[in-house]
Design a protein around this motif. Structure first.
Motif, PDB file in Angstrom:
ATOM      1  N   VAL A  37      22.795  19.459  30.232  1.00 26.57           N
ATOM      2  CA  VAL A  37      22.519  17.929  31.172  1.00 26.57           C
ATOM      3  C   VAL A  37      22.411  16.901  29.902  1.00 26.57           C
ATOM      4  CG1 VAL A  37      21.124  16.607  32.509  1.00 26.57           C
ATOM      5  CG2 VAL A  37      21.309  19.163  32.908  1.00 26.57           C
ATOM      6  N   GLU A  38      23.213  15.812  30.110  1.00 28.22           N
ATOM      7  CA  GLU A  38      23.245  14.558  29.358  1.00 28.22           C
ATOM      8  C   GLU A  38      22.007  13.736  29.939  1.00 28.22           C
ATOM      9  OE1 GLU A  38      26.525  12.323  27.594  1.00 28.22           O
ATOM     10  OE2 GLU A  38      26.175  11.320  29.283  1.00 28.22           O
ATOM     11  N   ALA A  39      21.169  13.288  29.058  1.00 31.27           N
ATOM     12  CA  ALA A  39      20.066  12.478  29.526  1.00 31.27           C
ATOM     13  C   ALA A  39      20.313  10.964  28.650  1.00 31.27           C
ATOM     14  CB  ALA A  39      18.665  12.979  29.171  1.00 31.27           C
ATOM     15  N   GLU A  75      15.302  18.122  36.555  1.00 29.11           N
ATOM     16  CA  GLU A  75      14.258  17.350  36.162  1.00 29.11           C
ATOM     17  C   GLU A  75      13.615  17.311  34.574  1.00 29.11           C
ATOM     18  OE1 GLU A  75      11.036  17.880  39.021  1.00 29.11           O
ATOM     19  OE2 GLU A  75      12.196  17.053  40.781  1.00 29.11           O
ATOM     20  N   PHE A  83      12.587  10.578  32.067  1.00 27.41           N
ATOM     21  CA  PHE A  83      14.109  10.393  32.551  1.00 27.41           C
ATOM     22  C   PHE A  83      14.113  10.333  33.947  1.00 27.41           C
ATOM     23  CE2 PHE A  83      14.695  12.628  28.451  1.00 27.41           C
ATOM     24  CZ  PHE A  83      15.442  11.671  27.731  1.00 27.41           C
ATOM     25  N   LEU A 137      19.767  17.928  27.107  1.00 31.03           N
ATOM     26  CA  LEU A 137      18.825  18.900  27.832  1.00 31.03           C
ATOM     27  C   LEU A 137      19.418  20.228  27.973  1.00 31.03           C
ATOM     28  CD1 LEU A 137      17.018  16.327  30.201  1.00 31.03           C
ATOM     29  CD2 LEU A 137      16.562  16.661  27.743  1.00 31.03           C
ATOM     30  N   ASN A 168      19.597   9.001  35.693  1.00 32.15           N
ATOM     31  CA  ASN A 168      20.175   9.205  34.255  1.00 32.15           C
ATOM     32  C   ASN A 168      20.476  10.662  33.853  1.00 32.15           C
ATOM     33  OD1 ASN A 168      19.835   6.201  34.113  1.00 32.15           O
ATOM     34  ND2 ASN A 168      17.685   6.274  33.277  1.00 32.15           N
ATOM     35  N   LEU A 169      20.250  11.582  34.531  1.00 29.93           N
ATOM     36  CA  LEU A 169      20.674  12.630  34.148  1.00 29.93           C
ATOM     37  C   LEU A 169      21.880  13.231  34.821  1.00 29.93           C
ATOM     38  CD1 LEU A 169      17.246  14.629  34.912  1.00 29.93           C
ATOM     39  CD2 LEU A 169      18.111  13.477  32.661  1.00 29.93           C
ATOM     40  N   ARG A 170      22.736  13.769  33.898  1.00 26.81           N
ATOM     41  CA  ARG A 170      24.212  13.983  34.244  1.00 26.81           C
ATOM     42  C   ARG A 170      24.726  15.448  33.665  1.00 26.81           C
ATOM     43  NH1 ARG A 170      29.633  13.418  32.073  1.00 26.81           N
ATOM     44  NH2 ARG A 170      29.022  12.820  30.306  1.00 26.81           N
TER      45      ARG A 170
END
Length: 332
Positions: A201-203, A175, A179, A213, A183-185
């Motif tokens: 993590v890509e945001a 979390e 965001f 992130l 939308n977090l990958r």
């Protein structure tokens, strides 16, 4: 026992003894248990190798997988047998200098078994866990009794942390303020030099804006607050300790057009915040050819510490076609 006809050869890479102009070689024959068939030979880092075999028929409705571990002198260090029920299929495999992991699964029964060979101790162990919805194992990492599985669950990349002794499973979630979860990958995960587990993590923000992130994950599976690296969409990333006591991150990043990789970045953090950002565009680095219009790939190696800083090595390569034409005539 039946004799497996292939011989294993070892030539020392540290010192090769020369006798009358010939190098000294060591060879052994490998015996596979009766009723077993040979599967593979897997290097165990710089410490030896593992011979894998499987029973050709079911034994009490189960298959036996045998792992013979050899050191670098080709001495048999031990043999371990793992028994798996019918329907368990090998889903993934990973090997490096530290460990070998084979992942077996029965999706219907929601059961997963990871066979781990520790390349330092040359010990073989298995870790079991159950969970729903896994359709793909993207990566597996093992460190000091913990197995970390990066898997695709219901179309989403998720991180699963499994304790070797208790088989306790933690399904980790990420979390970040500002965001939405959709939308977090999750793009990568690693253990650092200090055995700290990190998740990258890509945001996705508005339009084509992406932030990176970096989450620290504790031994009990607690996910900390992320370090935010704005306007950074990465292809690869690695971590080392920085000279200021913080951490340094380096990797390759996409061009804003998202069509190719364009630069290497170096980001230094302290106290959970970014304190330094350097971006080195491939087209502006001396002796580097700009492959901007070619679909090329990049290998970014881990940072190497030096007396006055760090050494960054990045390779660029692309596929090339060579066409040969041969003309034939009938002599007229």
């Amino acid at each position: 026992m039946k004799l497996y006809s292939t011989f294993l050869f070892l030539i020392s890479t540290l010192s090769i003894v020369q006798l009358s102009g010939q190098s000294l070689e060591t060879s052994v024959s490998v015996e596979i248990s009766n009723g077993h068939k040979y599967l593979a030979t897997v290097p165990c880092g710089n410490n030896g190798l593992v011979i894998c075999s499987k029973s050709e028929a079911l034994v009490d409705k189960k298959f036996e997988y045998e792992y013979q571990v050899y050191d670098t002198n080709l001495n048999l260090m031990g043999t371990e047998t793992i028994v798996l029920s019918k329907g368990m299929n090998r889903l993934a495999e990973k090997s490096n200098d530290d460990y070998i992991i084979q992942v077996f699964s029965n999706v219907i029964m929601r059961k997963f078994v990871c066979v781990v060979v520790d390349c330092k101790s040359l010990k073989v162990n298995s870790i079991e866990f159950k969970t729903d919805g896994i359709t793909e194992i993207k990566d597996v990492i093992y460190s000091e009794g913990d197995l970390v599985v990066q898997a695709k669950i219901q179309g989403i990349n998720r991180l699963i942390k499994v304790n070797e002794e208790s088989s306790k499973l933690n399904m980790l979630s990420f979390e970040a303020d500002g965001f939405k979860a959709k939308n977090l990958r999750l793009i990568d995960v690693e253990y650092t030099e200090s055995n700290q587990l990190k998740a990258f993590v890509e945001a996705k923000g508005k339009g084509k804006v992406f932030d990176l992130l970096v989450f620290n994950i504790s031994a009990d599976g607690t996910v900390g607050k992320p370090i935010v690296m704005p306007n950074l969409r990465v292809w690869s990333i690695s971590t080392i300790k920085a000279q200021n006591g913080g951490e340094a991150f380096t990797g390759t990043m996409f061009h804003p057009s998202e069509k190719y990789l364009s630069a290497v970045f170096y980001i230094q953090t302290e106290g959970g915040k970014v304190v330094k950002t350097d971006v080195y565009d491939f087209s502006k680095i001396g002796n580097v050819v700009d492959y901007s219009n070619i679909r090329s790939s990049y290998i970014n190696h881990d940072l190497i510490k030096t007396e006055d800083g760090v050494l960054l090595i990045s390779e660029s390569y692309f596929k090339a076609k060579e066409i040969e034409q041969t003309y034939y005539t009938d002599g007229t």
